[in-house]
Design a protein around this motif. Sequence first.
Motif, short mmCIF file in Angstrom:
data_model
loop_
_atom_site.label_atom_id
_atom_site.label_comp_id
_atom_site.label_asym_id
_atom_site.label_seq_id
_atom_site.Cartn_x
_atom_site.Cartn_y
_atom_site.Cartn_z
N LYS A 2 0.83 -1.20 0.00
CA LYS A 2 0.00 0.00 0.00
C LYS A 2 0.86 1.25 0.00
O LYS A 2 0.58 2.21 -0.72
CB LYS A 2 -0.95 0.00 1.20
CG LYS A 2 -2.08 -0.98 1.07
CD LYS A 2 -2.99 -0.90 2.28
CE LYS A 2 -4.18 -1.82 2.13
NZ LYS A 2 -5.07 -1.72 3.29
N ARG A 3 1.91 1.26 0.80
CA ARG A 3 2.80 2.41 0.84
C ARG A 3 3.49 2.62 -0.50
O ARG A 3 3.70 3.75 -0.94
CB ARG A 3 3.84 2.26 1.95
CG ARG A 3 3.34 2.76 3.28
CD ARG A 3 4.39 2.64 4.30
NE ARG A 3 4.14 1.35 4.93
CZ ARG A 3 4.84 0.80 5.87
NH1 ARG A 3 5.91 1.40 6.33
NH2 ARG A 3 4.52 -0.35 6.40
N SER A 7 3.18 5.98 -2.69
CA SER A 7 4.39 6.70 -3.06
C SER A 7 4.50 6.85 -4.57
O SER A 7 4.83 7.93 -5.09
CB SER A 7 5.61 5.96 -2.50
OG SER A 7 6.79 6.56 -2.94
#
Length: 103
Positions: A2-3, A7
């Motif tokens: 998810k990060r 990003s």
Amino acid sequence: DKREILSRLDVILMHLLKWQYQFSNRSASWESSIQNNRKEIGRVIEDSPSLGDYPSGVLDKAYQSARKDAARETRLPLETFPIHCPFTSEEVLNEAFWPESIS
């Protein structure tokens, strides 16, 4: 994962804004960055299909960060860029999508 998606969306959005608002400075590196990040998000989703809807759910969050980054990098006032994301998540991830220039 998810990060990573968040990003990468941030980077794509920042470059799409720069592409749209600083059309005279368009470069192959911006184009390459946009396409590479689109491809990597596709790979993450391919590996984790349950994240397929995640980009649309975090688009606004990524956009707010990208908007600030675009203003800083272009040295244009933050108000130059729309408050709300002018692109859909489908457009952001579509390798054929390139925004129109705004003069």
